[in-house]
Structure formats: C-alpha cells, structure tokens
Design a protein around this motif. Structure first.
Motif, PDB file in Angstrom:
ATOM      1  N   VAL A   6       1.330  -1.203  -0.191  1.00 30.75           N
ATOM      2  CA  VAL A   6      -0.133   0.107   0.213  1.00 30.75           C
ATOM      3  C   VAL A   6       0.980   1.188  -0.049  1.00 30.75           C
ATOM      4  O   VAL A   6       2.055   1.167   0.629  1.00 30.75           O
ATOM      5  CB  VAL A   6      -1.244  -0.324   1.369  1.00 30.75           C
ATOM      6  N   LYS A   7       0.456   2.501  -1.293  1.00 31.99           N
ATOM      7  CA  LYS A   7       1.133   3.628  -0.951  1.00 31.99           C
ATOM      8  C   LYS A   7       0.342   4.892  -0.758  1.00 31.99           C
ATOM      9  O   LYS A   7      -0.674   4.267  -1.507  1.00 31.99           O
ATOM     10  CB  LYS A   7       1.961   3.239  -2.238  1.00 31.99           C
ATOM     11  N   GLN A   8       1.335   5.358   0.490  1.00 33.01           N
ATOM     12  CA  GLN A   8       0.340   7.000   0.131  1.00 33.01           C
ATOM     13  C   GLN A   8       0.511   7.650  -0.860  1.00 33.01           C
ATOM     14  O   GLN A   8       1.618   8.307  -0.976  1.00 33.01           O
ATOM     15  CB  GLN A   8       0.577   7.415   1.929  1.00 33.01           C
ATOM     16  N   ILE A   9      -1.219   8.342  -1.090  1.00 29.93           N
ATOM     17  CA  ILE A   9      -0.669   8.894  -2.283  1.00 29.93           C
ATOM     18  C   ILE A   9      -1.625  10.326  -1.870  1.00 29.93           C
ATOM     19  O   ILE A   9      -1.210  11.414  -3.024  1.00 29.93           O
ATOM     20  CB  ILE A   9      -1.118   8.567  -3.036  1.00 29.93           C
ATOM     21  N   GLY A  10      -2.549  10.525  -0.854  1.00 27.86           N
ATOM     22  CA  GLY A  10      -2.173  11.914  -0.469  1.00 27.86           C
ATOM     23  C   GLY A  10      -2.066  12.738   1.133  1.00 27.86           C
ATOM     24  O   GLY A  10      -1.642  11.738   1.216  1.00 27.86           O
ATOM     25  N   SER A  11      -2.725  13.217   1.143  1.00 28.08           N
ATOM     26  CA  SER A  11      -1.353  14.072   2.295  1.00 28.08           C
ATOM     27  C   SER A  11      -3.119  14.130   2.857  1.00 28.08           C
ATOM     28  O   SER A  11      -4.382  14.585   2.723  1.00 28.08           O
ATOM     29  CB  SER A  11      -1.621  15.756   2.315  1.00 28.08           C
ATOM     30  N   PRO A  12      -2.851  13.912   4.472  1.00 27.95           N
ATOM     31  CA  PRO A  12      -4.185  13.988   5.430  1.00 27.95           C
ATOM     32  C   PRO A  12      -4.171  14.928   6.367  1.00 27.95           C
ATOM     33  O   PRO A  12      -5.200  15.025   7.061  1.00 27.95           O
ATOM     34  CB  PRO A  12      -3.426  13.265   6.219  1.00 27.95           C
ATOM     35  N   ILE A  56      -3.271   0.526  -3.857  1.00 28.33           N
ATOM     36  CA  ILE A  56      -2.489  -1.136  -3.303  1.00 28.33           C
ATOM     37  C   ILE A  56      -1.488  -0.381  -4.616  1.00 28.33           C
ATOM     38  O   ILE A  56      -2.048  -0.848  -6.239  1.00 28.33           O
ATOM     39  CB  ILE A  56      -3.877  -1.901  -3.951  1.00 28.33           C
ATOM     40  N   ILE A  57      -0.403  -0.583  -5.154  1.00 29.64           N
ATOM     41  CA  ILE A  57       0.853  -1.090  -5.562  1.00 29.64           C
ATOM     42  C   ILE A  57       0.859  -2.876  -6.075  1.00 29.64           C
ATOM     43  O   ILE A  57       0.503  -3.006  -7.364  1.00 29.64           O
ATOM     44  CB  ILE A  57       1.517  -0.808  -5.245  1.00 29.64           C
ATOM     45  N   GLU A  58       1.167  -3.885  -5.352  1.00 32.32           N
ATOM     46  CA  GLU A  58       1.233  -4.566  -5.410  1.00 32.32           C
ATOM     47  C   GLU A  58       0.412  -6.133  -4.638  1.00 32.32           C
ATOM     48  O   GLU A  58       0.027  -5.256  -3.258  1.00 32.32           O
ATOM     49  CB  GLU A  58       2.440  -5.097  -5.716  1.00 32.32           C
TER      50      GLU A  58
END
Length: 61
Positions: A6-12, A56-58
C-alpha cells in the motif's frame, strides 16, 4: 500468507480525524511511503475507507 503493498498518495491535511487515524493504523504518515501489509479483511476495509489517500501497488501470494 498473501500480502499487499500500500502506498500513500494523498495528504491527511484538512481531512477528518478518523481518516488520519486510519492512515496511522496502516502505518502510513508521510507522502509516497509504502508498507507491506497482510491481506486481511480488516486491512482491506481500512484501505477501502480512504481510497483517495492510498493505492494498492501490488498483491503478493
């Protein structure tokens, strides 16, 4: 045991508190950070709650 990356792509920033806590629960707290997590229904549910902040990257077997 299956895992997902899992990769974070957005800011909280300016997001509801529950979404920020969900990111922390997944082990993400900085942009573009990745984590390999066990593929369980609880983890999938957390990812589905914040699809605009993570991707989800992989998926690994």
């Amino acid at each position: 045991m299956a895992t997902i990356v899992v990769k974070q792509i957005g800011s909280p920033i300016r997001r509801p508190e529950i979404q920020r806590k969900t990111l922390i629960g997944l082990g993400l707290n900085k942009m573009h950070k990745t984590r390999e997590l066990e593929d369980t229904p609880s983890v999938r549910g957390m990812v589905n709650k914040i699809p605009h902040l993570v991707e989800i990257i992989e998926e690994r077997e």
